[in-house]
Design a protein around this motif. Structure first.
Motif, short mmCIF file in Angstrom:
data_model
loop_
_atom_site.label_atom_id
_atom_site.label_comp_id
_atom_site.label_asym_id
_atom_site.label_seq_id
_atom_site.Cartn_x
_atom_site.Cartn_y
_atom_site.Cartn_z
N LEU A 97 1.20 -1.22 -0.23
CA LEU A 97 -0.05 0.41 0.40
C LEU A 97 1.24 0.92 0.28
N CYS A 98 0.45 2.51 -0.59
CA CYS A 98 1.49 3.23 -1.06
C CYS A 98 1.23 4.36 -0.80
N ALA A 99 1.96 5.57 -0.42
CA ALA A 99 1.34 7.10 -0.31
C ALA A 99 2.27 7.69 -0.35
N THR A 100 2.02 8.91 -1.15
CA THR A 100 3.18 9.84 -1.52
C THR A 100 2.27 11.36 -1.38
N ALA A 101 3.65 12.26 -1.32
CA ALA A 101 3.16 13.50 -0.65
C ALA A 101 4.64 14.28 -1.37
N THR A 102 4.43 15.55 -1.75
CA THR A 102 4.82 17.05 -2.36
C THR A 102 4.88 17.39 -1.30
N ALA A 103 6.22 19.11 -1.71
CA ALA A 103 5.81 19.49 -0.22
C ALA A 103 5.10 20.22 -0.60
N SER A 104 4.57 21.00 0.80
CA SER A 104 3.61 22.04 0.95
C SER A 104 4.06 23.47 0.93
N GLY A 105 4.96 23.49 0.67
CA GLY A 105 6.22 25.22 1.03
C GLY A 105 6.83 25.02 2.43
N TYR A 106 7.58 25.99 1.78
CA TYR A 106 7.92 26.97 3.05
C TYR A 106 8.54 28.45 2.81
N GLU A 107 7.74 29.47 3.14
CA GLU A 107 8.12 31.07 3.02
C GLU A 107 8.38 30.80 1.67
N GLY A 108 7.76 30.30 0.49
CA GLY A 108 7.52 30.13 -1.08
C GLY A 108 9.00 29.47 -2.13
N TYR A 109 9.86 28.65 -0.48
CA TYR A 109 10.57 27.62 -1.19
C TYR A 109 9.80 26.41 -1.04
N MET A 110 9.99 25.82 -2.53
CA MET A 110 9.48 23.88 -2.52
C MET A 110 10.82 22.77 -2.44
N GLY A 111 11.51 23.40 -2.37
CA GLY A 111 12.60 22.22 -2.38
C GLY A 111 12.62 21.58 -3.72
N PRO A 112 14.38 20.49 -3.76
CA PRO A 112 15.02 20.58 -4.97
C PRO A 112 13.60 20.02 -6.28
N PRO A 113 13.42 20.40 -7.60
CA PRO A 113 12.22 19.85 -8.23
C PRO A 113 11.92 18.58 -8.41
N GLY A 114 11.04 18.58 -8.24
CA GLY A 114 10.05 17.21 -8.41
C GLY A 114 10.18 16.09 -7.07
N TRP A 115 11.12 16.83 -6.27
CA TRP A 115 10.90 15.45 -4.76
C TRP A 115 10.08 15.64 -4.30
N THR A 116 9.80 13.91 -3.85
CA THR A 116 8.42 13.14 -3.29
C THR A 116 8.49 12.94 -2.18
N ALA A 117 7.73 12.62 -1.01
CA ALA A 117 8.16 11.06 0.10
C ALA A 117 7.35 10.23 -0.19
N CYS A 118 7.43 8.84 -0.16
CA CYS A 118 6.99 8.12 -0.34
C CYS A 118 6.69 6.73 0.64
N VAL A 119 5.53 6.54 1.69
CA VAL A 119 5.63 5.56 2.23
C VAL A 119 4.91 4.12 2.04
N MET A 120 5.94 3.29 2.15
CA MET A 120 5.08 1.98 1.50
C MET A 120 4.87 1.16 2.90
N THR A 121 3.57 0.12 2.62
CA THR A 121 3.42 -0.81 3.55
C THR A 121 2.77 -2.17 3.22
N PRO A 122 3.69 -2.77 3.25
CA PRO A 122 3.23 -4.63 2.46
C PRO A 122 1.88 -5.00 3.25
N LEU A 123 1.48 -5.58 1.99
CA LEU A 123 -0.02 -5.59 2.02
C LEU A 123 -0.52 -6.72 3.28
N GLU A 124 0.21 -7.13 3.50
CA GLU A 124 -0.38 -8.15 4.81
C GLU A 124 0.14 -7.62 6.08
N TRP A 125 0.63 -6.46 5.91
CA TRP A 125 0.75 -5.53 7.51
C TRP A 125 -0.15 -4.50 7.49
N ALA A 126 -0.98 -3.73 6.83
CA ALA A 126 -1.04 -2.79 6.02
C ALA A 126 -2.69 -2.71 7.16
#
Length: 857
Positions: free
Chosen positions: A288-317
Motif C-alpha cells: 500500500l503506497c502513499a506519496t506527498a509533495t512539499a507544501s512549501g515554506y516561505e515560498g521555497y518548494m525544495g528540489p524540483p520534483g522531490w516527493t516522499a513515499c510511504v510503503m507498507t506491505p499489504l500483509e501488515w497494512a
C-alpha cells in the motif's frame, strides 16, 4: 457503482484487493453469516409449524445491512491506513524542505563573507597564499562548528580549482563539471544541485552554491554540502519510532527514483518505483503506497520534483486496526460521546438502521405472541409458539449485538486513529519548533563571525563610529533580507547601547540602552560556541504587529561579538514569533473541512502551562492554556502523552509532546520551566447526557406462579415508565401508520388512522399520562379493541408478552390500575397494568368496570 463479490458478499471496488488482509472484516462476516444461517432455520420451523409470523423481510433487511456494514468497515480500514501513511509522507517532505530553506539563506550569507571573498580574489602565486588558505579553512571550520548539518564547505576559483575546504581528506584539486560553470555564471540567490560529483569523491551529494564577488567581478564559487543521508535518517527514525515498523519511507526524485530509504534491504537507494496509485508492486511484493509533495515554506518548494513515499506491505497494512478496535477505554469513550463527527453519513446510518430493523422485528414478534396467547391451541401449542418466537427474537438481538459490536469497534479504531494522530501531529509540531530554534541559536553565532560587524562595534570608541554604525546597519539589512523569520536584528556595544538595527522603521531603538537580563549574559560569554536566549515574554524590541504601541512575547537570541580576541559588543536577533510559531502549528494541524468552530487546535505551552502560541483565539500567549501544568511537569524531554480533555462541553483528544532539542541544540539539558511542549487538540464530539437512544427494554417479567386464573399481559414503555394491558384487548402493533389530524381535538388525541376499513382515534399515551409527546418519530401504535370499540395507542417501545397468575397483579393506587413486580435483572421494579376504561376516559368515554378485561381483585 459496480460491486465486486468476495466470499458471497458484494464490496466496493477500491477495497476488493485488500479484503484478504482485513481480519476485522472476516471476523464480523463469519459471525453475521452464522447468525443468518440460524435465522433461516428458525424461519423454516415457523413456516412448518404455522405458528411464526413471516420474518423474511426482516431477514432481507439484516442481510442488506450486513453488506453495508462490512463494506463500510473495509473502506474505513483502507482510509485509516492511507490517511496515516499520507500524513507521514507529508511530514517527511515538509520537514526536509523547511531544513533546506535555511540552507538557501546560509549560502547567501556566507557568500558575502569578506575573508572568503578576499581569499578567492587572491593571486594563487602570492607568497602568503598558503597562510591565508589555512586561515580561511579555520574560518570555515568555525562556521561549520555551529552548523553540523554540513559535511563540507568548499571554495572554488572561477576555473574550478579548490582554494579551500573543510574536508582536507579529499585529494581533488580541480573540478571542471558543467554545473560548476553554470553556478559561477548564475545571478540566482543560490544554485541547488543533487547528484554524484568529483567534488565529493564521486558520491552523491546535495550542494548549495553561490558565486563569490569582489569589486573586480566573480572571483570564486562557494559550495555548501548538506548531510542529506544524515538528515533523512533522523526523519525516518522519528516517523517510524514505535509504530508502523513494517513501513518503508523513501525520498524520491522527479522520476520516482529512490534517493534515500528507511530500509535499504526492502527498497534500496537507486531503485525505480512504478507508482500509479495507492497499490505498488515492487520486487515481487504488494505494498500500500502513499506519496506527498512539499507544501512549501516561505515560498521555497525544495528540489524540483522531490516527493516522499510511504510503503507498507499489504500483509501488515491493516494489522494494527484490530488491537485499536479492541481497546476497552476507547470503547467506553465512544459510548459516552456523540461520535457523529468521526463517521460519514453511511456509517452514522448503520446503527439507526439496525435499531429500525430491530424495532420492526420486535413489533412482528410482539404481534405473533399476541396471536399465540389468543389462539387457544392448548398449553403445549402455545408453549411451542412462544419458545419459537423467543428464539427468533433472541437471534435477532444477537444480530443486532454483532452490528453494535462492529460499530463499537469502528468507533474504537476511529478514536485510536484520532489519538494516535494527535500525538503524532504534536510530535511533528514540537520537532518543527526544535529544528527552527536550532537555526536561530546558530544564526546569531554565525553572524557574530562577520568581520564587518566586528569592526563596526570595535570602532564605537573612535571617531569613525557613525560610519561604522552605518556599515553595520547595511550588513544587518542584507542578512535580514535573507533570513525572513526575524522581525529585527541589532548589534549593541559593551554598555548595552544599540548601535545599529536591520529595520529602518525601528531606528528609534538606536542609542537606547537595553536592560533585559540576556544583554549582560551575552556580553559575559567567552566561548564562541555559546549563546543566550531570553524567556518567552513581552519585549520592547517586538512591538505590536499593527505598529501601535505595545509589546508582544517572543524569544531574543544573543551572543558576544569579538574582534581581535576582545569582546566588543553583542548581536541580538528578535524572532518573529507570532507568525512563525503560528505557521509551525498550522503546518502540524490535520487537514479538515467543515465548521471552523469545531476544528482542531494547536498550541505551544511552557511547562508551567503558559501559552507560547495558539491557533485558537480562546488561548492567548502569556496566559494559562487548557492543559494542567502537572501533566507537563511530569514529561521528560522528547516524551509524549495522550489525554481526554473536556472544553466548553466538547470532548477533545489531546496529543502532547515535550521538546527534546535537535542535534546539539538543547540535547541533554536538564528540565527547565522554559521547556516548551506542543499540544494538539482534536474535537471528538459532545458528551452524552444519558444512555444512547435505542437501549434495550428494561422490564423483565416475573416467573409465573402455578395454578389459578391466568393473566396474559402485553408490556410497553411510555416516557420511561413500563406499562401493560391485558393481551386480550390488543389486536396488533403497527409501524408508523399514516395519521389524519383532527381539528380542535384534545391535545392527547393526535389524529385518526384507518384500520379494518374504519377510522380509529389515536391516543398519545405519553401526552395523556405525563403531558409530553412520545419521543421517537417511529414510535409503534397499538390497536386496542374492547366491547366493539377500537382505540389506537401511541407508545415508545414494545416489551414482553407474558403470562402470570392473576394473583400476581397487585392492587394499585387507583380504582382500576394494578401493579406487577419485575423479575430478576429487571431495570424497572414495577409495571403498571392499565384497563381499557382508563384509556377511554381520556377521550371522555365512560366504560363499565366490568369491561376492563381485568380479573376481579
Amino acid at each position: 457503482m459496480k460491486k465486486i463479490w468476495h466470499r458471497g458478499l458484494p464490496f466496493s471496488p477500491e477495497v476488493a484487493p485488500y479484503l484478504r488482509r482485513m481480519a476485522l472484516v472476516d471476523e464480523h462476516r463469519e459471525e453475521l453469516l452464522r447468525l443468518q444461517g440460524v435465522w433461516d432455520s428458525l424461519a423454516l420451523l415457523g413456516q412448518m409449524s404455522g405458528t411464526a409470523t413471516d420474518i423474511g423481510q426482516t431477514r432481507t433487511a439484516f442481510q442488506n445491512l450486513t453488506t453495508t456494514l462490512l463494506d463500510s468497515l473495509a473502506r474505513r480500514l483502507r482510509d485509516n491506513a492511507l490517511a496515516r501513511m499520507n500524513g507521514r509522507a507529508r511530514v517527511a517532505i515538509d520537514i526536509l524542505v523547511r531544513n533546506l530553506f535555511e540552507r538557501t539563506a546560509d549560502v547567501g550569507f556566507l557568500a558575502s563573507d569578506g575573508p572568503l571573498c578576499a581569499h578567492a580574489a587572491l593571486d594563487p602565486t602570492a607568497p602568503d597564499h598558503a597562510t591565508r588558505r589555512a586561515a580561511v579553512q579555520a574560518r570555515l571550520a568555525a562556521y561549520t562548528a555551529k552548523y553540523s548539518v554540513y559535511d563540507d564547505v568548499i571554495v572554488l576559483s572561477p576555473r574550478g580549482e579548490v582554494l579551500a575546504r573543510c574536508d582536507d581528506s579529499q585529494p581533488l584539486t580541480n573540478c571542471d563539471e558543467p554545473w560548476v560553470a553554470a553556478a559561477l555564471a548564475s545571478d540566482a540567490p543560490y544554485v541547488e544541485r543533487f547528484g554524484p560529483t568529483a567534488l565529493l569523491g564521486g558520491r552523491q551529494g546535495l550542494i548549495y552554491a553561490r558565486a563569490l564577488h569582489a569589486p573586480s567581478g566573480v572571483v570564486g564559487l562557494l559550495c555548501l554540502s548538506f548531510k542529506l543521508a544524515d538528515e533523512m535518517s533522523a526523519i525516518f527514525h522519528q516517523l517510524l519510532a514505535g509504530q508502523d515498523v513494517h513501513a518503508v519511507i523513501c525520498l524520491l526524485d522527479a522520476e520516482h527514483r529512490v534517493l534515500q530509504s528507511s530500509d535499504a534491504w526492502q527498497v534500496p537507494p537507486g531503485a525505480q518505483l512504478s507508482i500509479h496509485g495507492e497499490r505498488l508492486l515492487f520486487a515481487g511484493r504488494d505494498y500500500l503506497c502513499a506519496t506527498a509533495t512539499a507544501s512549501g515554506y516561505e515560498g521555497y518548494m525544495g528540489p524540483p520534483g522531490w516527493t516522499a513515499c510511504v510503503m507498507t506491505p499489504l500483509e501488515w497494512a491493516f494489522d494494527g486496526e484490530a488491537d485499536a478496535a479492541a481497546n476497552e477505554d476507547l470503547r467506553r469513550l465512544g459510548e459516552a460521546i456523540d461520535t457523529a463527527q468521526l463517521f460519514d453519513a453511511e456509517l452514522q446510518g448503520i446503527p439507526l438502521e439496525a435499531r429500525r430493523i430491530q424495532r420492526n422485528l420486535s413489533r412482528t414478534l410482539w404481534n405473533g405472541k399476541l396471536r399465540s396467547h389468543g389462539q387457544g391451541d392448548g398449553e403445549r401449542g402455545a408453549s411451542f409458539a412462544t419458545t419459537l418466537l423467543n428464539e427468533v427474537q433472541r437471534t435477532g438481538a444477537q444480530l443486532r449485538q454483532v452490528f453494535e459490536q462492529a460499530i463499537a469497534k469502528l468507533q474504537g479504531a476511529a478514536l485510536a486513529a484520532v489519538f494516535d494522530g494527535a500525538v503524532f501531529q504534536a510530535r511533528l509540531a514540537v520537532d518543527i519548533m526544535d529544528r527552527n530554534l536550532y537555526e536561530r541559536a546558530n544564526d546569531c553565532r554565525w553572524w557574530a563571525l562577520d568581520v564587518r560587524l566586528q569592526r563596526a562595534l570595535a570602532a564605537q570608541t573612535t571617531l569613525d563610529a557613525p560610519a561604522a554604525a552605518a556599515e553595520a546597519q547595511q550588513v544587518l539589512q542584507q542578512i535580514n533580507a535573507l533570513y525572513t523569520v526575524y522581525s529585527l536584528l541589532l548589534v549593541y556595544d559593551l554598555q548595552g547601547r544599540v548601535v545599529a538595527v536591520s529595520d529602518t522603521a525601528q531606528a528609534h531603538h538606536v542609542g537606547r540602552s537595553l536592560q533585559a537580563p540576556w544583554v549582560a549574559a551575552a556580553l559575559g560569554l567567552r566561548d564562541p560556541e555559546r549563546h543566550v536566549v531570553s524567556r518567552h515574554e513581552a519585549s520592547p524590541l517586538y512591538g505590536a504587529a499593527d505598529g501601535d504601541a505595545g509589546e508582544r512575547p517572543t524569544y531574543v537570541y544573543a551572543c558576544a561579538v569579538a574582534h581581535e580576541g576582545q569582546i566588543v559588543g553583542g548581536i541580538a536577533i528578535v524572532f518573529d514569533g507570532e507568525p512563525q510559531f503560528g505557521a509551525m502549528l498550522k503546518a502540524s494541524l490535520p487537514d479538515e473541512a467543515g465548521d471552523s468552530a469545531v476544528r482542531s487546535a494547536g498550541l505551544f505551552v511552557a511547562r508551567d502551562g503558559r501559552v507560547v502560541s495558539s491557533t485558537d483565539g480562546r488561548w492567548t500567549p502569556g496566559l494559562p492554556g487548557p492543559i494542567s501544568p502537572a501533566v507537563l511537569a511530569a514529561l521528560h524531554a522528547g516524551q509524549t502523552a495522550r489525554q481526554e480533555l473536556q472544553i466548553d462541553g466538547r470532548v477533545y483528544a489531546a496529543g502532547i509532546a515535550m521538546s527534546q532539542g535537535y542535534r546539539e541544540y538543547k540535547r541533554g539539558q536538564a528540565a527547565s520551566g522554559e521547556d516548551v511542549a506542543a499540544l494538539l487538540l482534536v474535537p471528538l464530539g459532545q458528551r452524552r447526557d444519558g444512555p444512547q437512544d435505542g437501549a434495550e427494554a428494561g422490564f423483565v417479567p416475573p416467573p409465573a406462579q402455578a395454578g389459578g386464573e391466568r393473566l396474559d399481559i402485553a408490556a410497553f414503555s411510555v416516557a420511561g415508565e413500563w406499562l401493560g394491558l391485558p393481551a386480550g384487548l390488543l389486536v396488533e402493533a403497527l409501524e408508523q401508520p399514516r395519521l389524519t389530524a383532527l381539528p380542535n381535538a384534545p391535545r392527547a388525541l393526535v389524529g385518526m388512522l384507518q384500520h379494518d376499513n374504519r377510522m380509529v382515534p389515536v391516543l398519545d399515551l405519553s401526552l395523556a399520562l405525563y403531558g409530553r409527546a412520545a419521543a421517537a418519530s417511529d414510535a409503534p401504535v397499538l390497536i386496542c379493541r374492547e366491547a366493539g370499540r377500537t382505540l389506537a395507542l401511541r407508545v415508545d417501545e414494545l416489551g414482553a408478552v407474558f403470562s402470570i397468575a392473576a394473583g400476581q397483579a397487585l392492587a394499585g393506587p387507583g380504582q382500576r390500575a394494578r401493579l406487577v413486580r419485575g423479575g430478576e435483572g429487571s431495570s424497572s421494579s414495577m409495571l403498571t397494568l392499565l384497563s381499557a376504561a382508563d384509556l377511554w376516559a381520556h377521550l371522555g368515554v365512560d366504560a363499565e368496570p366490568a369491561q376492563s378485561a381485568l380479573p376481579a381483585q
